[in-house]
Design an enzyme around this catalytic site. Structure first.
Site, PDB file in Angstrom:
ATOM      1  N   ARG A 242       0.864  -1.195   0.000  1.00  0.00           N
ATOM      2  CA  ARG A 242       0.000   0.000   0.000  1.00  0.00           C
ATOM      3  C   ARG A 242       0.901   1.245   0.000  1.00  0.00           C
ATOM      4  NH1 ARG A 242      -0.317   1.037   5.851  1.00  0.00           N
ATOM      5  NH2 ARG A 242       0.181  -0.889   6.943  1.00  0.00           N
TER       6      ARG A 242
ATOM      7  N   ASP B 228       8.359  -9.556   8.721  1.00  0.00           N
ATOM      8  CA  ASP B 228       8.462  -8.329   9.516  1.00  0.00           C
ATOM      9  C   ASP B 228       9.910  -7.862   9.456  1.00  0.00           C
ATOM     10  OD1 ASP B 228       8.756  -6.531  11.708  1.00  0.00           O
ATOM     11  OD2 ASP B 228       7.054  -7.454  12.725  1.00  0.00           O
ATOM     12  N   VAL B 229      10.129  -6.602   9.099  1.00  0.00           N
ATOM     13  CA  VAL B 229      11.509  -6.111   8.959  1.00  0.00           C
ATOM     14  C   VAL B 229      12.264  -6.072  10.277  1.00  0.00           C
ATOM     15  CG1 VAL B 229      11.121  -4.738   6.862  1.00  0.00           C
ATOM     16  CG2 VAL B 229      10.798  -3.679   9.124  1.00  0.00           C
TER      17      VAL B 229
ATOM     18  N   ASN C  63      11.650   0.347   2.359  1.00  0.00           N
ATOM     19  CA  ASN C  63      10.546   1.314   2.381  1.00  0.00           C
ATOM     20  C   ASN C  63       9.662   1.192   3.625  1.00  0.00           C
ATOM     21  OD1 ASN C  63       8.128   2.910   1.128  1.00  0.00           O
ATOM     22  ND2 ASN C  63       7.331   0.851   1.504  1.00  0.00           N
TER      23      ASN C  63
ATOM     24  N   TYR D  45       9.985   9.517  15.083  1.00  0.00           N
ATOM     25  CA  TYR D  45       9.999   9.396  13.620  1.00  0.00           C
ATOM     26  C   TYR D  45      11.120  10.254  13.028  1.00  0.00           C
ATOM     27  CZ  TYR D  45       8.290   9.369   8.799  1.00  0.00           C
ATOM     28  OH  TYR D  45       8.183   9.212   7.443  1.00  0.00           O
TER      29      TYR D  45
ATOM     30  N   LYS E  54      14.490   8.846  11.005  1.00  0.00           N
ATOM     31  CA  LYS E  54      14.791   9.151   9.606  1.00  0.00           C
ATOM     32  C   LYS E  54      16.159   9.836   9.466  1.00  0.00           C
ATOM     33  CE  LYS E  54      11.159   7.339   7.735  1.00  0.00           C
ATOM     34  NZ  LYS E  54      11.258   6.202   6.804  1.00  0.00           N
TER      35      LYS E  54
HETATM   36  P1  NDP Z   1       1.947   3.297   4.867  1.00  0.00           P
HETATM   37  O1  NDP Z   1       1.597   3.289   6.303  1.00  0.00           O
HETATM   38  O2  NDP Z   1       0.927   3.618   3.854  1.00  0.00           O
HETATM   39  O3  NDP Z   1       2.647   1.905   4.452  1.00  0.00           O
HETATM   40  C1  NDP Z   1       3.601   1.326   5.295  1.00  0.00           C
HETATM   41  C2  NDP Z   1       4.126   0.068   4.623  1.00  0.00           C
HETATM   42  O4  NDP Z   1       5.149  -0.504   5.445  1.00  0.00           O
HETATM   43  C3  NDP Z   1       3.059  -0.992   4.428  1.00  0.00           C
HETATM   44  O5  NDP Z   1       3.314  -1.673   3.216  1.00  0.00           O
HETATM   45  C4  NDP Z   1       3.270  -1.916   5.623  1.00  0.00           C
HETATM   46  O6  NDP Z   1       2.786  -3.232   5.343  1.00  0.00           O
HETATM   47  C5  NDP Z   1       4.794  -1.868   5.742  1.00  0.00           C
HETATM   48  N1  NDP Z   1       5.304  -2.170   7.087  1.00  0.00           N
HETATM   49  C6  NDP Z   1       5.090  -1.462   8.228  1.00  0.00           C
HETATM   50  N2  NDP Z   1       5.706  -2.042   9.262  1.00  0.00           N
HETATM   51  C7  NDP Z   1       6.320  -3.155   8.760  1.00  0.00           C
HETATM   52  C8  NDP Z   1       7.126  -4.174   9.332  1.00  0.00           C
HETATM   53  N3  NDP Z   1       7.402  -4.187  10.646  1.00  0.00           N
HETATM   54  N4  NDP Z   1       7.620  -5.149   8.531  1.00  0.00           N
HETATM   55  C9  NDP Z   1       7.333  -5.153   7.196  1.00  0.00           C
HETATM   56  N5  NDP Z   1       6.583  -4.206   6.604  1.00  0.00           N
HETATM   57  C10 NDP Z   1       6.076  -3.224   7.382  1.00  0.00           C
HETATM   58  O7  NDP Z   1       3.180   4.337   4.785  1.00  0.00           O
HETATM   59  P2  NDP Z   1       3.733   5.201   3.559  1.00  0.00           P
HETATM   60  O8  NDP Z   1       3.505   4.498   2.287  1.00  0.00           O
HETATM   61  O9  NDP Z   1       3.263   6.580   3.743  1.00  0.00           O
HETATM   62  O10 NDP Z   1       5.293   5.219   3.918  1.00  0.00           O
HETATM   63  C11 NDP Z   1       6.234   4.362   3.294  1.00  0.00           C
HETATM   64  C12 NDP Z   1       7.627   4.867   3.671  1.00  0.00           C
HETATM   65  O11 NDP Z   1       7.787   6.229   3.230  1.00  0.00           O
HETATM   66  C13 NDP Z   1       7.888   4.875   5.165  1.00  0.00           C
HETATM   67  O12 NDP Z   1       9.250   4.545   5.432  1.00  0.00           O
HETATM   68  C14 NDP Z   1       7.634   6.337   5.538  1.00  0.00           C
HETATM   69  O13 NDP Z   1       8.299   6.698   6.713  1.00  0.00           O
HETATM   70  C15 NDP Z   1       8.177   7.032   4.317  1.00  0.00           C
HETATM   71  N6  NDP Z   1       7.685   8.394   4.137  1.00  0.00           N
HETATM   72  C16 NDP Z   1       6.345   8.658   4.033  1.00  0.00           C
HETATM   73  C17 NDP Z   1       5.907   9.965   3.855  1.00  0.00           C
HETATM   74  C18 NDP Z   1       4.454  10.325   3.732  1.00  0.00           C
HETATM   75  O14 NDP Z   1       4.130  11.531   3.764  1.00  0.00           O
HETATM   76  N7  NDP Z   1       3.548   9.363   3.570  1.00  0.00           N
HETATM   77  C19 NDP Z   1       6.866  11.087   3.789  1.00  0.00           C
HETATM   78  C20 NDP Z   1       8.245  10.683   3.893  1.00  0.00           C
HETATM   79  C21 NDP Z   1       8.623   9.395   4.064  1.00  0.00           C
HETATM   80  P3  NDP Z   1       2.210  -4.223   6.513  1.00  0.00           P
HETATM   81  O15 NDP Z   1       1.428  -3.370   7.461  1.00  0.00           O
HETATM   82  O16 NDP Z   1       1.403  -5.245   5.769  1.00  0.00           O
HETATM   83  O17 NDP Z   1       3.427  -4.818   7.146  1.00  0.00           O
END
Ligand code: NDP
Length: 240
Positions: A6, A53-54, A80, A147, A151
């Protein structure tokens, strides 16, 4: 690709697939990942979902073995996966602090050690760590101290590994997006709208699709002389 089912990760997966890559998603929600991979395959892309899980090195080791069995050696790792707690410092619990640092920083470190370690052994590879403009600014109105700190650490981990692994043929760069419309960034809530939209030079947040080409660039030979860089894509927000 960690995450990828997502938000921004899904846009990165689609863009990398459209550029010709075979894409492996790695996230915790197996059903969602399977559905997303099936949707992307229906678009003609070569995408498979893997679960884990990362924060767990064993999950990454197992999934990397599975990816190698399906696709061969990993050429590009996009770290990511991330999480955020939208709260000021004194309202953040110890558990929330650990969770943010575990996923955002240790998760990137784990990905680099497991997949990057194999790249170093192979003498080639590219890593793109997803940082944030929040490494350099402070997020109003709810501050998000863990956070922001996580970062900033990702950006410097990127520089450190880039220097160490350049002689081994592995490039390591970071991407620093600004505010992007995803589940993580509730840009339309009134308390965020004031600072994240009205104060932004372009007076809007990005769509994930606007950020994805930069990941393709960092993953490709078009960026062959870049390593240890942080590429900021924030609509000008962090110039303030
Ligand atoms: P979302 O919350 O929409 O998506 C997060 C994603 O990370 C999901 O695919 C989730 O999948 C996965 N995830 C979370 N925790 C774990 C885990 N422990 N192990 C494996 N997968 C994990 O976030 P965004 O798409 O907004 O963000 C993606 C990246 O971009 C992040 O690193 C965020 O910090 C960064 N970012 C986002 C910004 C924004 O404005 N949205 C701005 C700057 C950076 P699942 O839950 O199925 O594990």
């Amino acid at each position: 690709m960690t995450g990828g089912n997502r938000g921004l990760g899904l846009a990165y997966a689609r863009a990398l697939g459209e550029a010709g890559a075979r894409v492996a998603l790695f996230a915790r929600d197996r059903d969602l990942s399977d559905d997303v991979a099936a949707d992307l395959r229906a678009e003609g892309l070569d995408v498979q979902a893997f679960t884990g899980d990362v924060t767990r090195v064993a999950d990454l080791e197992r999934a990397t073995d599975e990816v190698e069995a399906a696709f061969g050696p990993v050429d590009v790792l996009v770290n990511n996966a991330g999480t955020c707690v939208h709260r000021p410092a004194l309202e953040v619990t110890d558990e929330e602090w650990r969770e943010v640092l575990d996923v955002n920083l240790t998760g990137v470190w784990n990905g680099c050690r497991v997949v990057g370690g194999r790249m170093v052994a192979a003498g080639r590879g590219v890593i793109v760590n997803i940082g944030s403009m929040s490494a350099d600014i402070v997020n109003r109105p709810q501050w998000q101290p863990g956070y922001n700190a996580s970062k900033a650490a990702v950006h410097h981990l990127t520089r450190s590994l880039a220097a160490e692994w350049a002689p081994a043929g592995v490039r390591v760069n970071a991407l620093a997006p600004g505010y992007v419309r995803t589940e993580m960034a509730p840009v339309d809530r009134p308390e965020f709208q004031r600072y994240w939209i009205e104060d932004a030079p372009q007076q809007r947040a990005a769509t994930p699709a606007e950020i994805a080409p930069s990941v393709v660039f960092l993953a490709s030979d078009a960026s062959s002389f870049m390593t240890g860089s942080v590429l900021t894509v924030d609509g000008g927000y962090s110039v303030y």
